[in-house]
Design an enzyme around this catalytic site. Structure first.
Site, PDB file in Angstrom:
ATOM      1  N   LYS A  43      -7.589  -5.367  13.263  1.00  0.00           N
ATOM      2  CA  LYS A  43      -6.615  -4.722  13.972  1.00  0.00           C
ATOM      3  C   LYS A  43      -5.791  -5.549  15.180  1.00  0.00           C
ATOM      4  O   LYS A  43      -4.649  -5.890  15.222  1.00  0.00           O
ATOM      5  CB  LYS A  43      -6.186  -3.363  14.040  1.00  0.00           C
ATOM      6  CG  LYS A  43      -6.424  -2.375  12.785  1.00  0.00           C
ATOM      7  CD  LYS A  43      -5.399  -2.739  11.859  1.00  0.00           C
ATOM      8  CE  LYS A  43      -5.261  -1.515  10.469  1.00  0.00           C
ATOM      9  NZ  LYS A  43      -4.377  -2.057   9.719  1.00  0.00           N
TER      10      LYS A  43
ATOM     11  N   TYR B 175     -12.984  -3.150  11.540  1.00  0.00           N
ATOM     12  CA  TYR B 175     -11.915  -2.653  11.154  1.00  0.00           C
ATOM     13  C   TYR B 175     -10.825  -2.750  12.701  1.00  0.00           C
ATOM     14  O   TYR B 175      -9.894  -3.329  12.923  1.00  0.00           O
ATOM     15  CB  TYR B 175     -11.828  -1.230  11.182  1.00  0.00           C
ATOM     16  CG  TYR B 175     -10.472  -0.380  11.192  1.00  0.00           C
ATOM     17  CD1 TYR B 175      -9.683  -0.488  10.045  1.00  0.00           C
ATOM     18  CD2 TYR B 175     -10.080   0.434  12.141  1.00  0.00           C
ATOM     19  CE1 TYR B 175      -8.364   0.168   9.792  1.00  0.00           C
ATOM     20  CE2 TYR B 175      -8.727   0.825  12.053  1.00  0.00           C
ATOM     21  CZ  TYR B 175      -7.994   0.865  10.857  1.00  0.00           C
ATOM     22  OH  TYR B 175      -6.829   1.634  10.920  1.00  0.00           O
TER      23      TYR B 175
ATOM     24  N   GLY C 140       0.728  -1.234  -0.124  1.00  0.00           N
ATOM     25  CA  GLY C 140      -0.121  -0.130   0.217  1.00  0.00           C
ATOM     26  C   GLY C 140       0.878   0.994   0.009  1.00  0.00           C
ATOM     27  O   GLY C 140       0.386   2.158   0.797  1.00  0.00           O
ATOM     28  N   ALA C 141       1.922   1.302  -0.935  1.00  0.00           N
ATOM     29  CA  ALA C 141       3.035   2.204  -0.725  1.00  0.00           C
ATOM     30  C   ALA C 141       2.615   3.316  -1.788  1.00  0.00           C
ATOM     31  O   ALA C 141       3.490   4.291  -1.965  1.00  0.00           O
ATOM     32  CB  ALA C 141       4.242   1.629  -0.875  1.00  0.00           C
TER      33      ALA C 141
ATOM     34  N   ASN D 123       1.479  -2.571   5.499  1.00  0.00           N
ATOM     35  CA  ASN D 123       0.728  -1.219   5.884  1.00  0.00           C
ATOM     36  C   ASN D 123      -0.574  -1.355   5.154  1.00  0.00           C
ATOM     37  O   ASN D 123      -1.506  -0.620   5.674  1.00  0.00           O
ATOM     38  CB  ASN D 123       1.613  -0.218   5.109  1.00  0.00           C
ATOM     39  CG  ASN D 123       0.994   1.060   4.873  1.00  0.00           C
ATOM     40  OD1 ASN D 123       0.835   1.940   5.861  1.00  0.00           O
ATOM     41  ND2 ASN D 123       0.303   1.490   3.697  1.00  0.00           N
TER      42      ASN D 123
ATOM     43  N   ARG E 225       0.434   5.623  -1.559  1.00  0.00           N
ATOM     44  CA  ARG E 225      -0.261   6.856  -1.150  1.00  0.00           C
ATOM     45  C   ARG E 225      -0.154   6.713   0.405  1.00  0.00           C
ATOM     46  O   ARG E 225       0.010   5.625   0.843  1.00  0.00           O
ATOM     47  CB  ARG E 225      -1.540   7.269  -1.438  1.00  0.00           C
ATOM     48  CG  ARG E 225      -2.834   6.171  -0.879  1.00  0.00           C
ATOM     49  CD  ARG E 225      -4.190   6.618  -1.741  1.00  0.00           C
ATOM     50  NE  ARG E 225      -5.133   5.276  -1.826  1.00  0.00           N
ATOM     51  CZ  ARG E 225      -5.999   5.391  -0.721  1.00  0.00           C
ATOM     52  NH1 ARG E 225      -6.025   6.211   0.419  1.00  0.00           N
ATOM     53  NH2 ARG E 225      -6.866   4.383  -0.901  1.00  0.00           N
TER      54      ARG E 225
HETATM   55  P1  NDP Z   1      -4.873   5.169   3.110  1.00  0.00           P
HETATM   56  O1  NDP Z   1      -6.323   5.076   2.833  1.00  0.00           O
HETATM   57  O2  NDP Z   1      -4.248   6.440   2.958  1.00  0.00           O
HETATM   58  O3  NDP Z   1      -4.142   4.084   2.241  1.00  0.00           O
HETATM   59  C1  NDP Z   1      -4.498   2.735   2.297  1.00  0.00           C
HETATM   60  C2  NDP Z   1      -3.450   2.096   1.409  1.00  0.00           C
HETATM   61  O4  NDP Z   1      -3.725   0.736   1.667  1.00  0.00           O
HETATM   62  C3  NDP Z   1      -3.451   2.538   0.036  1.00  0.00           C
HETATM   63  O5  NDP Z   1      -2.100   2.454  -0.511  1.00  0.00           O
HETATM   64  C4  NDP Z   1      -4.475   1.359  -0.560  1.00  0.00           C
HETATM   65  O6  NDP Z   1      -4.282   1.164  -1.969  1.00  0.00           O
HETATM   66  C5  NDP Z   1      -3.688   0.261   0.158  1.00  0.00           C
HETATM   67  N1  NDP Z   1      -4.542  -0.778   0.133  1.00  0.00           N
HETATM   68  C6  NDP Z   1      -5.885  -1.058   0.322  1.00  0.00           C
HETATM   69  N2  NDP Z   1      -6.160  -2.378  -0.069  1.00  0.00           N
HETATM   70  C7  NDP Z   1      -5.194  -2.993  -0.581  1.00  0.00           C
HETATM   71  C8  NDP Z   1      -5.025  -4.314  -1.343  1.00  0.00           C
HETATM   72  N3  NDP Z   1      -5.947  -5.053  -1.422  1.00  0.00           N
HETATM   73  N4  NDP Z   1      -3.829  -4.493  -1.757  1.00  0.00           N
HETATM   74  C9  NDP Z   1      -2.891  -3.610  -1.649  1.00  0.00           C
HETATM   75  N5  NDP Z   1      -2.608  -2.512  -1.157  1.00  0.00           N
HETATM   76  C10 NDP Z   1      -4.033  -2.167  -0.581  1.00  0.00           C
HETATM   77  O7  NDP Z   1      -4.487   4.708   4.632  1.00  0.00           O
HETATM   78  P2  NDP Z   1      -3.390   5.134   5.539  1.00  0.00           P
HETATM   79  O8  NDP Z   1      -2.099   5.527   4.979  1.00  0.00           O
HETATM   80  O9  NDP Z   1      -3.854   6.353   6.552  1.00  0.00           O
HETATM   81  O10 NDP Z   1      -3.135   3.815   6.338  1.00  0.00           O
HETATM   82  C11 NDP Z   1      -2.062   3.176   6.248  1.00  0.00           C
HETATM   83  C12 NDP Z   1      -2.092   2.178   7.372  1.00  0.00           C
HETATM   84  O11 NDP Z   1      -2.010   2.706   8.630  1.00  0.00           O
HETATM   85  C13 NDP Z   1      -3.220   1.167   7.515  1.00  0.00           C
HETATM   86  O12 NDP Z   1      -2.723   0.056   8.039  1.00  0.00           O
HETATM   87  C14 NDP Z   1      -4.110   1.955   8.342  1.00  0.00           C
HETATM   88  O13 NDP Z   1      -4.940   0.934   9.106  1.00  0.00           O
HETATM   89  C15 NDP Z   1      -3.238   2.421   9.416  1.00  0.00           C
HETATM   90  N6  NDP Z   1      -3.664   3.519  10.348  1.00  0.00           N
HETATM   91  C16 NDP Z   1      -4.016   4.838   9.878  1.00  0.00           C
HETATM   92  C17 NDP Z   1      -4.315   5.584  10.751  1.00  0.00           C
HETATM   93  C18 NDP Z   1      -4.822   6.760  10.201  1.00  0.00           C
HETATM   94  O14 NDP Z   1      -5.052   7.699  11.182  1.00  0.00           O
HETATM   95  N7  NDP Z   1      -4.500   7.415   8.916  1.00  0.00           N
HETATM   96  C19 NDP Z   1      -4.572   5.398  12.118  1.00  0.00           C
HETATM   97  C20 NDP Z   1      -4.338   4.124  12.412  1.00  0.00           C
HETATM   98  C21 NDP Z   1      -3.537   3.288  11.772  1.00  0.00           C
HETATM   99  P3  NDP Z   1      -5.281   1.882  -3.157  1.00  0.00           P
HETATM  100  O15 NDP Z   1      -4.761   3.250  -3.306  1.00  0.00           O
HETATM  101  O16 NDP Z   1      -5.044   0.942  -4.181  1.00  0.00           O
HETATM  102  O17 NDP Z   1      -6.645   1.779  -2.295  1.00  0.00           O
END
Ligand code: NDP
Length: 216
Positions: free
Chosen positions: A143, A139, A8-9, A70, A11
């Site tokens: 986690k 969710y 998930g890198a 991630n 964004r």
């Molecule tokens: P975003 O929604 O900005 O990014 C999520 C990422 O996960 C995107 O790159 C997305 O890709 C990817 N993703 C989702 N489904 C898949 C899949 N099937 N295969 C590959 N990639 C996938 O979220 P964050 O950057 O905020 O979250 C990153 C991590 O941090 C997560 O684990 C989240 O649970 C955790 N987190 C975030 C918090 C926050 O406040 N933001 C708080 C606590 C934890 P695509 O663009 O293709 O959808």
């Protein structure tokens, strides 16, 4: 030179983790579903995609020393537990739990063989059992399950040179966290990167926030 794979890198926090690791001198393989924004395509819910990613990574980079699980989805944030459709649990678990396990199954055996490696599972305060309430049931439960996977994988690899930990990045300004979150992506990525770069005698089987261990 260490080689890191981040899921998930394309964004959010994953992109920033990739940036910080690269700035620290690590060779970073950015993976994700969006071919325009990653080095290697990887949908963590798709076994064929994981197998293809593994083939490409091993052919082009030879190995993975650091895995950052991630990628995640947040579905049904405002649902009540008892009214959450079971399919929302399934969809959530496919990415947040089974995806992380499957990607680890692809790359951790190589770490064990080489007696060196680090796995960082990006978790959440939402998955902290000791403080869990009613927020985002699917969710949060996913986690907590990811954290259980951290404990299991750390136990399975203890003494084999592989470190496995969970991180709560805080509430971070991303598409998931929203614009009102108090934490920047730079700060959200910090503890993830710090753990990824720990030396061989670093911690394993723990849950971290702001570079400090926290309770499960
Ligand atoms: P975003 O929604 O900005 O990014 C999520 C990422 O996960 C995107 O790159 C997305 O890709 C990817 N993703 C989702 N489904 C898949 C899949 N099937 N295969 C590959 N990639 C996938 O979220 P964050 O950057 O905020 O979250 C990153 C991590 O941090 C997560 O684990 C989240 O649970 C955790 N987190 C975030 C918090 C926050 O406040 N933001 C708080 C606590 C934890 P695509 O663009 O293709 O959808």
């Amino acid at each position: 030179m260490k080689i890191a794979l981040v899921t998930g890198a394309n964004r959010g926090i994953g992109l920033e983790v990739a940036r910080q690791l690269a700035a620290a001198g690590v060779t970073v393989i950015k993976t994700g579903r969006d071919p325009g924004h990653v080095d290697v395509v990887l949908d963590v819910t798709n076994a064929d995609s994981i197998a293809a990613c593994k083939r490409t990574v091993l052919a082009e980079f030879g190995r993975v020393d650091i895995l950052v699980n991630n990628a995640a989805v947040l579905i049904g944030e405002d649902r009540d537990l008892l009214a959450t459709p079971i399919d929302e649990f399934r969809m959530t678990f496919e990415t947040n739990v089974f995806g992380a396990i499957a990607v680890a199954q692809a790359f951790v055996p190589g770490m064990v063989e080489r007696r060196t490696g680090s796995v960082v599972n990006v978790s959440s305060a939402a998955g902290q059992l000791s403080s869990m309430g009613t927020y985002a049931p699917a969710y949060s439960i996913s986690k907590a399950s990811l954290n259980a996977f951290t404990v299991q994988l750390a136990a399975a690899t203890r003494g084999m040179g592989v470190l496995v930990n969970s991180v709560n990045p805080g509430w971070v300004r991303t598409r998931m966290g929203g614009p009102g979150a108090p934490t920047s992506v730079e700060q959200g990525a910090d503890t993830i990167v710090w753990l990824a770069l720990q030396p061989a005698n670093g911690p394993t089987g723990q849950f971290f926030s702001n570079r400090h261990p926290i309770s499960w």
